[in-house]
Design a protein around this motif. Structure first.
Motif: not given
Length: 456
Positions: A65-71, A75-80, A96-97, A147-152
Motif C-alpha cells: 500500500a505504501i509503495f503504491y501511495l509513494k507515486s 501530486k499532493g501526497g496520499a492517505q493510508l 514522504s507526503h 518529509r511531511d509525514v502524519v500519523i493520526t
C-alpha cells in the motif's frame, strides 16, 4: 479523542480524509501549530488484501500500500486509511507526503515473531545497540529521510504487544537491541496526534536526527513492570513540540537524548529548541521527565511548562557521567504539579554505562543554566539530589517559588555536592550550595520579570 458534537465530528472526519503538515518553519514552538491540508488521494489497507482479524500477518499489505501511495508524493501526497479491526503486522516503512490514519476501533498490532521485525545497523551517534553490542531490531513503523509525514486518527491504537520482548530482555535471550514502536530518522515536518500507543517493546516514539516534529493529543502506556520502556525520546533533533499528552511508562515518560560518548561527540548533533507543555507523566522505575544520560551531542534550549507528574520514582532528572562530553544547559521548567514522587529533582554525574572501552574519560560533560520555578509537590520523599562531577561541577542551578510537602519520615530532604546555584522562596530549605548569591544574576537573566519562563 472524541468530538463533543456531531458538527465537530463531521468536521474532523472531513479534515482527516487526509492531513499533512504544511512545510512552514515551526521553530519547535507549540504556539505555532502546523496547518493541515487534505490529501487528494486515499486508499484503505483492506484494498491491498489486509485482514483485520488479529491473526493474519499483514506486513506485505502495508508495504504494498505504501509503495503504491509513494507515486502520489508529487501530486499532493496520499492517505493510508486503517479501518476498524486488529491489523497484525511486522515492520514497515512510511514514505514522504503520507498520512497514516487509524479509524476509531483500528488497532495496529506488532507481531510477536522477531523475524517479522528485521535487523538494522546501529545509529551512528550510538555506535552500537543501546542494550547489546552490534545491530538492533527495526522499529514497527519507520521513516527514513522523509518529509511531511502524519500519523493520526480518530483515537486508533498502535499496540506493540511488547510483553514477549520484555520477557526476552529480562531473561537475556535477545541477540539484538529491542525495537521501538515508531522511529523517524533524518526526517522533517512530522506530525503524530490522536493515537493511543500501547506496550512498546522499548521506546514508543523516537525522532532521531529530525527537525520540526509536532506530537500532541496522544496517550502512551506500558505497565509498571515493563523494563526500560520509554514514552517519547527526542534524540539529536531540533524544533520539537510535545503537548497535551498523557504518558505512563515502566521507565521514563519523556527522555531527551543526543548520542553516546565518543560516537555522540563525533556525530555532533544536539537536541535543541524543544517545547513541552500540558502533559501528564508517570514513571514507575525511572523519571517522569529525563535529560540524558546519553547526551554527548548536547541538549539545550528546552522550555517545559504546565506539567503534572505523579506516582513516579523521579520527577525531573538530569543524567550524565564522565566520558559523555557534551552539555545540558539553558533548560527552563515551570508550572509543575507533582504528586507522590519519590525524588522531586535529581541531577547526577555518575549515571549510565559506556558503549565500549574507547570512550575518553576526560570528556567531561557540562551541566549549567538550569531553571526550575513555580512548582508544587505533595507526598514527596526527597526534594533534591544534586551530585555533580568534581572536575566539572554543575553550575547556575536556579530554583524559584518551589513548595514541596515532604514525607515526615525523611531526615534529609536535599543532598548536594559539586554543584552551585541560587534559590528563592523554596520549601523545604535547600542545601547551602544552592543559596549562592554570586549566581543570582545569571539566574535572573533566565527569567522574565513576572517569574514566568523566558522563551529561549
Amino acid at each position: 479523542m472524541k468530538c463533543s458534537t456531531q458538527v465537530a465530528l463531521l468536521f474532523l472526519l472531513a479534515l482527516c480524509n487526509a492531513v499533512r503538515v504544511n512545510g512552514e518553519e515551526s521553530n519547535g514552538r507549540c504556539d505555532l501549530k502546523p496547518t493541515l491540508d487534505s490529501r487528494p488521494h486515499s486508499v484503505s489497507i483492506s484494498e491491498f488484501g489486509a485482514v483485520g482479524d488479529g491473526k493474519t500477518l499483514n506486513t506485505i499489505a502495508f508495504q504494498n500500500a505504501i509503495f503504491y501511495l509513494k507515486s502520489f508524493a508529487d501530486k499532493g501526497g496520499a492517505q493510508l486509511y486503517v479501518p476498524p479491526g486488529r491489523w497484525l503486522t511486522g515492520s514497515f516503512n512510511l514514505t514522504s507526503h503520507l498520512t497514516l490514519f487509524l479509524e476509531k476501533g483500528a488497532v495496529i498490532l506488532g507481531s510477536q515473531d522477531p523475524s517479522h521485525w528485521g535487523i538494522v545497523e546501529p545509529l551512528p551517534s550510538y555506535g552500537r545497540g543501546i542494550e547489546l553490542p552490534g545491530k538492533r531490531y527495526r522499529s514497527l513503523i519507520n521513516g527514513y529521510m522523509l518529509r511531511d509525514v502524519v500519523i493520526t486518527g480518530y483515537n486508533g491504537t498502535i499496540d506493540g504487544q511488547g510483553s514477549i520482548w520484555w520477557d526476552w530482555f529480562i531473561s537475556h535471550s535477545l541477540n539484538y537491541t529491542r525495537p521501538h514502536l515508531v522511529e523517524f530518522v533524518s526526517s522533517e515536518y512530522v506530525l503524530v496526534s490522536n493515537i493511543t500507543f500501547l506496550n512498546a517493546p522499548a521506546y514508543n516514539i523516537h525522532p532521531v536526527y529530525c527537525s520540526n516534529v509536532h506530537i500532541h493529543d496522544i496517550s502512551v502506556y506500558a505497565p509498571p513492570g515493563s523494563p526500560y520502556t520509554v514514552g517519547i525520546v527526542p534524540d539529536s533533533s531540533d524544533n520539537i513540540c510535545i503537548e497535551d499528552c498523557s504518558i505512563s511508562m515502566g521507565h521514563d515518560a519523556i527522555a531527551l537524548k543526543s548520542g553516546w560518548d565518543e560516537y555522540g561527540i563525533a556525530y555532533g548533533r544536539p537536541t535543541t529548541n524543544v517545547h513541552i507543555r500540558r502533559v501528564q507523566l508517570q514513571s514507575s522505575s525511572g523519571s517522569s521527565l529525563a535529560f540524558g544520560s546519553e547526551m554527548s551531542g548536547g541538549i539545550s534550549g528546552i522550555q517545559v511548562q504546565q506539567l503534572y507528574l505523579h506516582d513516579s520514582l523521579m520527577g525531573i532528572e538530569f543524567r550524565t557521567t564522565k566520558g559523555r562530553g557534551g552539555h545540558i544547559k539553558e533548560i527552563i521548567i515551570s508550572d509543575v504539579n507533582m504528586q507522590t514522587v519519590e525524588t522531586a529533582f535529581s541531577a547526577v554525574g555518575n549515571c549510565g554505562s559506556h558503549p565500549d572501552d574507547k570512550f575518553d574519560p576526560d570528556a567531561l560533560p557540562v551541566l549549567e543554566k538550569i531553571t526550575l520555578q513555580n512548582i508544587v509537590g505533595t507526598n514527596i520523599n526527597m526534594a533534591g539530589n544534586f551530585i555533580g562531577i568534581q572536575e566539572s561541577p554543575f553550575t547556575s542551578i536556579c530554583l524559584s517559588n518551589i513548595s514541596l510537602s515532604i514525607d515526615s519520615t525523611s531526615s534529609d530532604s536535599w543532598q548536594c555536592s559539586y554543584v552551585s546555584g541560587f534559590s528563592e522562596s523554596i520549601s523545604p530549605k535547600p542545601c547551602p550550595e544552592l543559596e549562592n548569591l554570586n549566581t543570582s544574576s545569571s539566574c535572573f537573566s533566565l527569567m522574565k520579570p513576572n517569574g514566568r519562563a523566558a522563551i529561549l
